[in-house]
Design a protein around this motif. Structure first.
Motif, PDB file in Angstrom:
ATOM      1  N   UNK A   1      44.055 -42.824  69.754  1.00  0.00           N
ATOM      2  CA  UNK A   1      43.128 -41.697  69.947  1.00  0.00           C
ATOM      3  C   UNK A   1      43.041 -41.372  71.438  1.00  0.00           C
ATOM      4  N   UNK A   2      43.233 -40.098  71.810  1.00  0.00           N
ATOM      5  CA  UNK A   2      43.059 -39.729  73.213  1.00  0.00           C
ATOM      6  C   UNK A   2      41.656 -40.085  73.719  1.00  0.00           C
ATOM      7  N   UNK A   3      41.522 -40.435  74.990  1.00  0.00           N
ATOM      8  CA  UNK A   3      40.248 -40.952  75.521  1.00  0.00           C
ATOM      9  C   UNK A   3      39.049 -40.035  75.356  1.00  0.00           C
ATOM     10  N   UNK A   4      39.269 -38.709  75.355  1.00  0.00           N
ATOM     11  CA  UNK A   4      38.130 -37.786  75.300  1.00  0.00           C
ATOM     12  C   UNK A   4      37.977 -37.093  73.946  1.00  0.00           C
ATOM     13  N   UNK A   5      38.675 -37.569  72.931  1.00  0.00           N
ATOM     14  CA  UNK A   5      38.586 -36.970  71.599  1.00  0.00           C
ATOM     15  C   UNK A   5      37.519 -37.681  70.771  1.00  0.00           C
ATOM     16  N   UNK A   6      36.636 -36.914  70.189  1.00  0.00           N
ATOM     17  CA  UNK A   6      35.629 -37.459  69.269  1.00  0.00           C
ATOM     18  C   UNK A   6      36.186 -37.426  67.844  1.00  0.00           C
ATOM     19  N   UNK A   7      35.966 -38.498  67.089  1.00  0.00           N
ATOM     20  CA  UNK A   7      36.368 -38.551  65.678  1.00  0.00           C
ATOM     21  C   UNK A   7      35.142 -38.948  64.854  1.00  0.00           C
ATOM     22  N   UNK A   8      34.835 -38.131  63.860  1.00  0.00           N
ATOM     23  CA  UNK A   8      33.680 -38.359  62.994  1.00  0.00           C
ATOM     24  C   UNK A   8      34.189 -38.710  61.603  1.00  0.00           C
ATOM     25  N   UNK A   9      33.718 -39.827  61.060  1.00  0.00           N
ATOM     26  CA  UNK A   9      34.154 -40.296  59.743  1.00  0.00           C
ATOM     27  C   UNK A   9      32.935 -40.382  58.837  1.00  0.00           C
ATOM     28  N   UNK A  10      32.967 -39.683  57.695  1.00  0.00           N
ATOM     29  CA  UNK A  10      31.808 -39.655  56.813  1.00  0.00           C
ATOM     30  C   UNK A  10      32.126 -40.300  55.461  1.00  0.00           C
ATOM     31  N   UNK A  11      31.056 -40.577  54.723  1.00  0.00           N
ATOM     32  CA  UNK A  11      31.182 -41.144  53.383  1.00  0.00           C
ATOM     33  C   UNK A  11      30.436 -42.464  53.265  1.00  0.00           C
ATOM     34  N   UNK A  12      29.909 -42.706  52.086  1.00  0.00           N
ATOM     35  CA  UNK A  12      29.150 -43.948  51.875  1.00  0.00           C
ATOM     36  C   UNK A  12      30.073 -45.154  51.875  1.00  0.00           C
ATOM     37  N   UNK A  13      29.461 -46.336  52.008  1.00  0.00           N
ATOM     38  CA  UNK A  13      30.183 -47.616  51.955  1.00  0.00           C
ATOM     39  C   UNK A  13      31.263 -47.741  53.023  1.00  0.00           C
ATOM     40  N   UNK A  14      30.927 -47.377  54.254  1.00  0.00           N
ATOM     41  CA  UNK A  14      31.877 -47.541  55.351  1.00  0.00           C
ATOM     42  C   UNK A  14      32.277 -49.015  55.471  1.00  0.00           C
ATOM     43  N   UNK A  15      33.548 -49.254  55.702  1.00  0.00           N
ATOM     44  CA  UNK A  15      34.058 -50.613  55.817  1.00  0.00           C
ATOM     45  C   UNK A  15      33.500 -51.286  57.083  1.00  0.00           C
ATOM     46  N   UNK A  16      33.230 -52.601  57.005  1.00  0.00           N
ATOM     47  CA  UNK A  16      32.707 -53.322  58.176  1.00  0.00           C
ATOM     48  C   UNK A  16      33.605 -53.194  59.399  1.00  0.00           C
ATOM     49  N   UNK A  17      34.917 -53.176  59.195  1.00  0.00           N
ATOM     50  CA  UNK A  17      35.838 -53.064  60.322  1.00  0.00           C
ATOM     51  C   UNK A  17      35.647 -51.740  61.067  1.00  0.00           C
TER      52      UNK A  17
END
Length: 206
Positions: free
Chosen positions: A160-176
């Motif tokens: 991931x480029x240093x200044x890029x934001x990534x948003x991940x949605x959804x229930x039960x997100x993995x601990x990792x």
């Protein structure tokens, strides 16, 4: 003897002045910026809505952004219509899913679609001109092991480029994923109209 309104106002102003001074001191120490990994999870409503709120903020700031939908691709949502109709020059929208897993009932096809969505997500995230990428409902694909969480974590950590934001949605997100993320919000369920027999409605759910 009770205090007068003037005395109450003076005490309130003094209290707020102290609070502002303390807040200003904290803010003065926060100078760094970086591209964040943001996770919205939990059983409550609002995970995708919050992600799309961030996308609209990016659009308002004229920051190029993108959306990859992993599950709801078969739906024509309000967010998708708005972005594709009015903001396609600033936000790419890729609906890669075919519906929830209980609708497709085809694990092999679900895995293939999730992998296709992840390939597109990596392409978008690698593009340094795109400032935010929303991976809507990717946590569901990870929950059912349609995608390898270790591969997702490795990619976000290393590519991931240093200044890029990534948003991940959804229930039960993995601990990792939670361990990797810079910002994690868990939506809790208190009440939901579905339990009272009210179906999903335009403007609220989609």
């Amino acid at each position: 003897m009770t205090d007068t309104p003037v005395a109450d106002d003076a005490r309130h102003a003094q209290k707020m002045a102290k609070k502002k001074a303390a807040r200003d001191k904290i803010m003065a120490s926060k100078e760094g910026e970086k591209g964040l990994v943001i996770v919205h999870t939990g059983p409550g409503k609002g995970k995708s809505s919050s992600g799309f709120g961030m996308i609209l903020r990016c659009i308002a700031h004229e920051m190029p952004c993108a959306v990859v939908q992993f599950i709801k691709g078969a739906w024509q949502t309000g967010e998708r219509t708005l972005i594709e109709t009015h903001f396609a020059d600033l936000c790419q929208f890729h609906a890669m899913g075919e519906g929830f897993t209980w609708e497709t009932q085809d694990r092999a096809r679900d895995i293939a679609m999730a992998e296709k969505g992840w390939a597109k997500a990596k392409e978008l995230i690698r593009d340094p001109g795109i400032r935010m990428v929303l991976l809507d409902e990717i946590n569901i694909a990870l929950r059912y092991d349609y995608l390898d969480v270790n591969e997702v974590v490795r990619f976000l950590s290393e590519e991931k480029p240093p200044m890029t934001h990534v948003v991940l949605t959804g229930r039960n997100a993995k601990p990792e994923l939670i361990e990797l993320a810079d910002l994690v919000t868990e939506m809790t369920l208190v009440k939901h109209p579905f339990r009272s027999g009210i179906k999903g409605q335009p403007g609220v759910e989609f």
